[in-house]
Motif scaffolding. Structure first.
Motif, PDB file in Angstrom:
ATOM      1  N   ASP A  55       0.853  -1.189   0.000  1.00 36.07           N
ATOM      2  CA  ASP A  55       0.000   0.000   0.000  1.00 36.07           C
ATOM      3  C   ASP A  55       0.893   1.245   0.000  1.00 36.07           C
ATOM      4  O   ASP A  55       2.112   1.137  -0.181  1.00 36.07           O
ATOM      5  CB  ASP A  55      -0.980  -0.025   1.189  1.00 36.07           C
ATOM      6  N   GLN A  56       0.322   2.411   0.207  1.00 34.76           N
ATOM      7  CA  GLN A  56       1.090   3.655   0.144  1.00 34.76           C
ATOM      8  C   GLN A  56       2.160   3.750   1.221  1.00 34.76           C
ATOM      9  O   GLN A  56       3.086   4.546   1.123  1.00 34.76           O
ATOM     10  CB  GLN A  56       0.163   4.887   0.190  1.00 34.76           C
ATOM     11  N   TYR A  57       2.077   2.915   2.256  1.00 39.95           N
ATOM     12  CA  TYR A  57       3.065   2.917   3.342  1.00 39.95           C
ATOM     13  C   TYR A  57       4.100   1.803   3.178  1.00 39.95           C
ATOM     14  O   TYR A  57       4.928   1.591   4.058  1.00 39.95           O
ATOM     15  CB  TYR A  57       2.375   2.767   4.695  1.00 39.95           C
ATOM     16  N   GLY A  58       4.007   1.040   2.089  1.00 41.06           N
ATOM     17  CA  GLY A  58       4.911  -0.082   1.891  1.00 41.06           C
ATOM     18  C   GLY A  58       4.520  -1.294   2.723  1.00 41.06           C
ATOM     19  O   GLY A  58       5.334  -2.180   2.966  1.00 41.06           O
ATOM     20  N   MET A  59       3.270  -1.350   3.134  1.00 44.42           N
ATOM     21  CA  MET A  59       2.785  -2.396   4.029  1.00 44.42           C
ATOM     22  C   MET A  59       1.695  -3.207   3.325  1.00 44.42           C
ATOM     23  O   MET A  59       1.171  -2.803   2.296  1.00 44.42           O
ATOM     24  CB  MET A  59       2.207  -1.763   5.300  1.00 44.42           C
ATOM     25  N   LYS A  60       1.346  -4.341   3.941  1.00 43.39           N
ATOM     26  CA  LYS A  60       0.227  -5.144   3.457  1.00 43.39           C
ATOM     27  C   LYS A  60      -0.220  -6.098   4.557  1.00 43.39           C
ATOM     28  O   LYS A  60       0.453  -6.255   5.571  1.00 43.39           O
ATOM     29  CB  LYS A  60       0.584  -5.905   2.182  1.00 43.39           C
ATOM     30  N   GLY A  61      -1.342  -6.754   4.316  1.00 43.25           N
ATOM     31  CA  GLY A  61      -1.891  -7.688   5.294  1.00 43.25           C
ATOM     32  C   GLY A  61      -1.315  -9.086   5.140  1.00 43.25           C
ATOM     33  O   GLY A  61      -1.048  -9.547   4.032  1.00 43.25           O
ATOM     34  N   TYR A  62      -1.117  -9.727   6.268  1.00 47.08           N
ATOM     35  CA  TYR A  62      -0.657 -11.111   6.341  1.00 47.08           C
ATOM     36  C   TYR A  62      -1.537 -11.838   7.362  1.00 47.08           C
ATOM     37  O   TYR A  62      -2.362 -11.227   8.036  1.00 47.08           O
ATOM     38  CB  TYR A  62       0.793 -11.186   6.837  1.00 47.08           C
ATOM     39  N   THR A  63      -1.301 -13.125   7.524  1.00 50.41           N
ATOM     40  CA  THR A  63      -1.951 -13.886   8.581  1.00 50.41           C
ATOM     41  C   THR A  63      -0.883 -14.614   9.373  1.00 50.41           C
ATOM     42  O   THR A  63      -0.029 -15.297   8.798  1.00 50.41           O
ATOM     43  CB  THR A  63      -2.955 -14.905   8.000  1.00 50.41           C
ATOM     44  N   ILE A  64      -0.920 -14.419  10.689  1.00 56.33           N
ATOM     45  CA  ILE A  64       0.009 -15.107  11.586  1.00 56.33           C
ATOM     46  C   ILE A  64      -0.712 -16.290  12.204  1.00 56.33           C
ATOM     47  O   ILE A  64      -1.858 -16.169  12.656  1.00 56.33           O
ATOM     48  CB  ILE A  64       0.510 -14.165  12.704  1.00 56.33           C
ATOM     49  N   VAL A  65      -0.040 -17.425  12.222  1.00 55.40           N
ATOM     50  CA  VAL A  65      -0.546 -18.611  12.896  1.00 55.40           C
ATOM     51  C   VAL A  65       0.426 -18.933  14.027  1.00 55.40           C
ATOM     52  O   VAL A  65       1.619 -19.125  13.789  1.00 55.40           O
ATOM     53  CB  VAL A  65      -0.664 -19.813  11.934  1.00 55.40           C
ATOM     54  N   MET A  66      -0.094 -18.958  15.239  1.00 57.38           N
ATOM     55  CA  MET A  66       0.698 -19.340  16.404  1.00 57.38           C
ATOM     56  C   MET A  66       0.415 -20.804  16.687  1.00 57.38           C
ATOM     57  O   MET A  66      -0.737 -21.184  16.934  1.00 57.38           O
ATOM     58  CB  MET A  66       0.311 -18.483  17.606  1.00 57.38           C
ATOM     59  N   LEU A  67       1.457 -21.621  16.615  1.00 57.55           N
ATOM     60  CA  LEU A  67       1.315 -23.035  16.935  1.00 57.55           C
ATOM     61  C   LEU A  67       1.424 -23.219  18.446  1.00 57.55           C
ATOM     62  O   LEU A  67       2.327 -22.660  19.075  1.00 57.55           O
ATOM     63  CB  LEU A  67       2.400 -23.862  16.240  1.00 57.55           C
ATOM     64  N   THR A  68       0.506 -23.970  18.997  1.00 59.26           N
ATOM     65  CA  THR A  68       0.526 -24.270  20.423  1.00 59.26           C
ATOM     66  C   THR A  68       0.652 -25.782  20.606  1.00 59.26           C
ATOM     67  O   THR A  68       0.475 -26.548  19.661  1.00 59.26           O
ATOM     68  CB  THR A  68      -0.765 -23.776  21.110  1.00 59.26           C
ATOM     69  N   THR A  69       0.962 -26.185  21.822  1.00 59.19           N
ATOM     70  CA  THR A  69       1.050 -27.612  22.115  1.00 59.19           C
ATOM     71  C   THR A  69      -0.318 -28.243  21.917  1.00 59.19           C
ATOM     72  O   THR A  69      -1.318 -27.752  22.444  1.00 59.19           O
ATOM     73  CB  THR A  69       1.529 -27.838  23.560  1.00 59.19           C
ATOM     74  N   GLY A  70      -0.349 -29.311  21.149  1.00 60.33           N
ATOM     75  CA  GLY A  70      -1.600 -30.006  20.873  1.00 60.33           C
ATOM     76  C   GLY A  70      -1.960 -30.997  21.966  1.00 60.33           C
ATOM     77  O   GLY A  70      -1.233 -31.163  22.955  1.00 60.33           O
ATOM     78  N   ASN A 121       1.428 -15.529   3.588  1.00 61.02           N
ATOM     79  CA  ASN A 121       1.343 -14.450   2.616  1.00 61.02           C
ATOM     80  C   ASN A 121      -0.095 -14.326   2.086  1.00 61.02           C
ATOM     81  O   ASN A 121      -0.337 -14.457   0.890  1.00 61.02           O
ATOM     82  CB  ASN A 121       2.333 -14.713   1.477  1.00 61.02           C
ATOM     83  N   THR A 122      -1.011 -14.099   3.019  1.00 59.22           N
ATOM     84  CA  THR A 122      -2.422 -13.905   2.681  1.00 59.22           C
ATOM     85  C   THR A 122      -3.088 -13.098   3.795  1.00 59.22           C
ATOM     86  O   THR A 122      -2.685 -13.190   4.950  1.00 59.22           O
ATOM     87  CB  THR A 122      -3.157 -15.253   2.498  1.00 59.22           C
ATOM     88  N   LYS A 123      -4.093 -12.325   3.416  1.00 58.22           N
ATOM     89  CA  LYS A 123      -4.918 -11.636   4.409  1.00 58.22           C
ATOM     90  C   LYS A 123      -6.047 -12.536   4.894  1.00 58.22           C
ATOM     91  O   LYS A 123      -6.648 -12.273   5.917  1.00 58.22           O
ATOM     92  CB  LYS A 123      -5.539 -10.367   3.814  1.00 58.22           C
ATOM     93  N   SER A 124      -6.333 -13.591   4.157  1.00 55.92           N
ATOM     94  CA  SER A 124      -7.477 -14.455   4.440  1.00 55.92           C
ATOM     95  C   SER A 124      -7.161 -15.476   5.527  1.00 55.92           C
ATOM     96  O   SER A 124      -6.308 -16.350   5.344  1.00 55.92           O
ATOM     97  CB  SER A 124      -7.900 -15.185   3.161  1.00 55.92           C
ATOM     98  N   LYS A 125      -7.867 -15.369   6.643  1.00 53.52           N
ATOM     99  CA  LYS A 125      -7.695 -16.354   7.716  1.00 53.52           C
ATOM    100  C   LYS A 125      -8.124 -17.742   7.250  1.00 53.52           C
ATOM    101  O   LYS A 125      -7.506 -18.741   7.623  1.00 53.52           O
ATOM    102  CB  LYS A 125      -8.500 -15.952   8.957  1.00 53.52           C
ATOM    103  N   ASP A 126      -9.175 -17.809   6.442  1.00 58.86           N
ATOM    104  CA  ASP A 126      -9.645 -19.106   5.944  1.00 58.86           C
ATOM    105  C   ASP A 126      -8.589 -19.768   5.056  1.00 58.86           C
ATOM    106  O   ASP A 126      -8.350 -20.975   5.159  1.00 58.86           O
ATOM    107  CB  ASP A 126     -10.957 -18.956   5.163  1.00 58.86           C
ATOM    108  N   GLU A 127      -7.973 -18.987   4.195  1.00 62.12           N
ATOM    109  CA  GLU A 127      -6.942 -19.538   3.327  1.00 62.12           C
ATOM    110  C   GLU A 127      -5.741 -20.007   4.159  1.00 62.12           C
ATOM    111  O   GLU A 127      -5.217 -21.102   3.948  1.00 62.12           O
ATOM    112  CB  GLU A 127      -6.503 -18.494   2.298  1.00 62.12           C
ATOM    113  N   ALA A 128      -5.315 -19.193   5.121  1.00 61.76           N
ATOM    114  CA  ALA A 128      -4.199 -19.576   5.993  1.00 61.76           C
ATOM    115  C   ALA A 128      -4.531 -20.855   6.759  1.00 61.76           C
ATOM    116  O   ALA A 128      -3.687 -21.737   6.897  1.00 61.76           O
ATOM    117  CB  ALA A 128      -3.868 -18.439   6.955  1.00 61.76           C
TER     118      ALA A 128
END
Length: 171
Positions: A55-70, A121-128
């Motif tokens: 975007d105009q700030y050089g930024m974009k949306g991502y999705t972070i996934v935090m893995l926890t103990t299963g 490398n996606t803004k979509s939580k469903d895709e991630a």
């Protein structure tokens, strides 16, 4: 606690993406009002920004996934080793497909039981989530996960092309 950890993580990742420009004397330049070095022009590269989805700030949306103990308790060491090998292979596959741009374990135990993280490398939580579910260790219950939207530097994926140049061995 969750919000504090996420804020700290976000801040650290953002800071790690900032490049400190050097002045003409090789020393750090004096920051100007736009954050660039005062003795350098802004080197905006529209083609690169567009290719990265910035975007105009050089930024974009991502999705972070935090893995926890299963919840799975796998006693068979061979089976567990095979699942972890599959976990690493899946990370490599997703990285080659440019779906995952950051992955790694936490080096110490923490109160939230976070084991590692992915930045997709996606803004979509469903895709991630569909991508994280391809992980054999997640499918087997070794890891659970939490998903968060994140806003960071669009240049983040560029570090991957240099990783192989600095790694003597693959895990």
């Amino acid at each position: 606690m969750k919000n504090i950890l996420l804020l700290i993580l976000t801040s650290l990742l953002f800071v790690s993406c900032v490049v400190h420009k050097k002045g003409t004397d090789g020393k750090p330049g004096t920051p100007g009002k736009n954050g660039s070095s005062s003795d350098q022009k802004n080197a905006y590269n529209r083609k690169l920004a567009d290719s990265l989805g910035a975007d105009q700030y050089g930024m974009k949306g991502y999705t972070i996934v935090m893995l926890t103990t299963g919840t799975a308790k796998i006693e068979d060491k061979t089976k567990k080793a095979d699942l972890m090998k599959g976990h690493m292979e899946n990370i490599g596959k997703l990285a080659k497909e440019r779906k995952i741009i950051v992955a790694g374990p936490f080096l110490e135990k923490n109160q939230r039981d976070y084991r590692g993280m992915f930045i997709f490398n996606t803004k979509s939580k469903d895709e991630a989530e569909s991508w994280v579910k391809t992980d054999p260790a997640v499918a087997a219950g070794i890891f659970n996960y939490e998903i968060f939207s994140w806003y960071g530097s669009a240049a983040l994926p560029l570090y991957l092309k240099h990783h192989d140049e600095i790694a003597k061995e693959n895990p």
